[in-house]
Design a protein around this motif. Structure first.
Motif, PDB file in Angstrom:
ATOM      1  N   PHE A   1       0.738  -1.233  -0.090  1.00  0.00           N
ATOM      2  CA  PHE A   1       0.058   0.063  -0.139  1.00  0.00           C
ATOM      3  C   PHE A   1       0.937   1.362   0.165  1.00  0.00           C
TER       4      PHE A   1
ATOM      5  N   LEU B   1     -12.761   3.426  -2.921  1.00  0.00           N
ATOM      6  CA  LEU B   1     -12.060   2.672  -2.574  1.00  0.00           C
ATOM      7  C   LEU B   1     -12.938   1.238  -2.153  1.00  0.00           C
TER       8      LEU B   1
ATOM      9  N   ASP C   1     -12.836  -2.332  -0.353  1.00  0.00           N
ATOM     10  CA  ASP C   1     -12.186  -3.143   0.546  1.00  0.00           C
ATOM     11  C   ASP C   1     -12.969  -4.368   0.788  1.00  0.00           C
TER      12      ASP C   1
ATOM     13  N   VAL D   1     -13.490  -7.215   4.726  1.00  0.00           N
ATOM     14  CA  VAL D   1     -13.049  -6.512   5.913  1.00  0.00           C
ATOM     15  C   VAL D   1     -12.848  -7.430   7.118  1.00  0.00           C
TER      16      VAL D   1
ATOM     17  N   THR E   1      -8.888  -3.374   8.472  1.00  0.00           N
ATOM     18  CA  THR E   1      -8.417  -2.839   7.367  1.00  0.00           C
ATOM     19  C   THR E   1      -9.221  -1.350   7.260  1.00  0.00           C
ATOM     20  N   VAL E   2     -10.093  -1.159   7.787  1.00  0.00           N
ATOM     21  CA  VAL E   2     -11.103  -0.205   7.714  1.00  0.00           C
ATOM     22  C   VAL E   2     -10.379   1.293   7.752  1.00  0.00           C
TER      23      VAL E   2
ATOM     24  N   MET F   1      -7.491   1.614   5.210  1.00  0.00           N
ATOM     25  CA  MET F   1      -7.943   1.994   3.865  1.00  0.00           C
ATOM     26  C   MET F   1      -8.789   3.338   3.736  1.00  0.00           C
ATOM     27  N   ARG F   2      -9.328   3.586   4.740  1.00  0.00           N
ATOM     28  CA  ARG F   2      -9.933   4.967   4.730  1.00  0.00           C
ATOM     29  C   ARG F   2      -9.069   6.055   4.715  1.00  0.00           C
TER      30      ARG F   2
ATOM     31  N   TYR G   1     -15.267   5.240   0.608  1.00  0.00           N
ATOM     32  CA  TYR G   1     -15.001   4.072   1.086  1.00  0.00           C
ATOM     33  C   TYR G   1     -15.932   3.140   1.203  1.00  0.00           C
TER      34      TYR G   1
ATOM     35  N   GLY H   1     -16.685  -1.033   2.519  1.00  0.00           N
ATOM     36  CA  GLY H   1     -16.009  -2.387   2.851  1.00  0.00           C
ATOM     37  C   GLY H   1     -17.079  -3.761   2.853  1.00  0.00           C
TER      38      GLY H   1
ATOM     39  N   SER I   1      -8.846  -3.478  -2.739  1.00  0.00           N
ATOM     40  CA  SER I   1      -8.407  -4.172  -1.902  1.00  0.00           C
ATOM     41  C   SER I   1      -8.850  -5.455  -1.362  1.00  0.00           C
TER      42      SER I   1
ATOM     43  N   SER J   1      -7.476  -8.107   1.329  1.00  0.00           N
ATOM     44  CA  SER J   1      -6.326  -8.569   2.106  1.00  0.00           C
ATOM     45  C   SER J   1      -6.106  -9.826   2.706  1.00  0.00           C
TER      46      SER J   1
END
Length: 270
Positions: free
Chosen positions: A43, A55, A57, A60, A65-66, A69-70, A76, A78, A117, A119
């Motif tokens: 990242f 974005l 996500d 989650v 990751t919140v 990623m925000r 955003y 998720g 994303s 992850s």
């Protein structure tokens, strides 16, 4: 989303059961920060090359990751396909746009996001058919030139092939600890037996139990070269890849036996 492929359906059944287990939900709901140096490097690269726009996500989990990623985008969203994990994420991050959704069928318009994303090797929780569906869907919802950052289990790695561990010296000397080790080992053996029919191994990929959660997950392991080829087939070009151990670049490296997973940065070709 339920697959009509018997193998895909069984992988879903096993993995959803484990992800929904109260102990797993509690564990995932308490984890914060970057998982490893490779994730952070991935990242950092995305930020350096100017990742922008809305974005998405995927996966989650409990919400780890919140906040990270925000920081990339205020626009955003998720998602997760496990209701129990999603509820924990919503508890941890009230007011954030978090939705129950399967990555194989994304409920977004074409070209909605500048960055997607996925992850914690979440893309490995489905079989080959599901993986192709995810890559097609991610490509569809990305804008031209958008980035897809994700991690995937490394087929060339060796550490995760040791599914069962021997008892420690402390466990051998203390009956209560030894009994717990026996119970955990029996659970792992039972889970391995239940997933035995799904196991397969090829030169560049494998489908097999993951040691975590008492072998209660089935994961798809992919070699670096195979993953690059799959991404290219689905309209991506790999710009960067980092190992999980040191966060070092992995593209062009020959020896990856000590690497458990790889973090990819792939760009949607125009």
């Amino acid at each position: 989303m339920r697959s009509t492929d018997p193998a895909e359906y069984e992988i879903d059944r096993i993995n959803r059961r484990t992800y929904g287990d109260s102990r797993v939900v509690k564990e995932y709901g308490s984890v914060t920060g970057w998982l490893d140096p490779g994730e952070r490097a991935c990242f950092d690269y995305a930020r350096a090359v100017g990742a922008h726009g809305p974005l998405l996500d995927i996966g989650v989990g409990g919400g780890r990751t919140v906040p990270m990623m925000r920081a990339f985008s205020s626009a955003y969203v998720g998602i997760d396909y496990t209701p129990a994990l999603l509820r924990r994420a919503q508890e941890n991050h009230p007011g954030v746009d978090l939705r129950e959704m399967d990555a194989r069928r994304l409920d977004f318009a074409d070209g909605t996001f500048g960055l997607v994303s996925f992850s914690y090797n979440g893309i490995d929780s489905v079989g080959d058919t599901g993986r192709s569906q995810i890559l097609r869907e991610v490509h569809r919802v990305l804008e031209p030139g958008g980035l897809f950052c994700f991690s995937s289990l490394n087929h060339e790695g060796r550490s995760d092939r040791r599914l069962l561990r021997l008892p420690s010296s402390a466990e051998v000397l203390q009956p209560n600890l030894l009994l717990r080790w026996v119970r955990e080992t029996l659970v792992s053996l039972r889970n391995m037996q239940q997933s035995r029919s799904l196991v397969r191994e090829t030169e560049k990929t494998s489908l097999r139990p993951i040691a975590a959660h008492f072998c209660g997950l089935i994961g798809r392991y992919t070699s670096l070269s195979e993953q690059i080829g799959e991404l290219e087939q689905h309209g991506f070009v790999v710009e960067a890849c980092f190992d999980n151990v040191t966060g070092s670049p992995a593209l062009g490296r020959v020896e990856l036996e000590d690497v458990d997973c790889l973090h990819y940065v792939a760009r949607k070709t125009a």
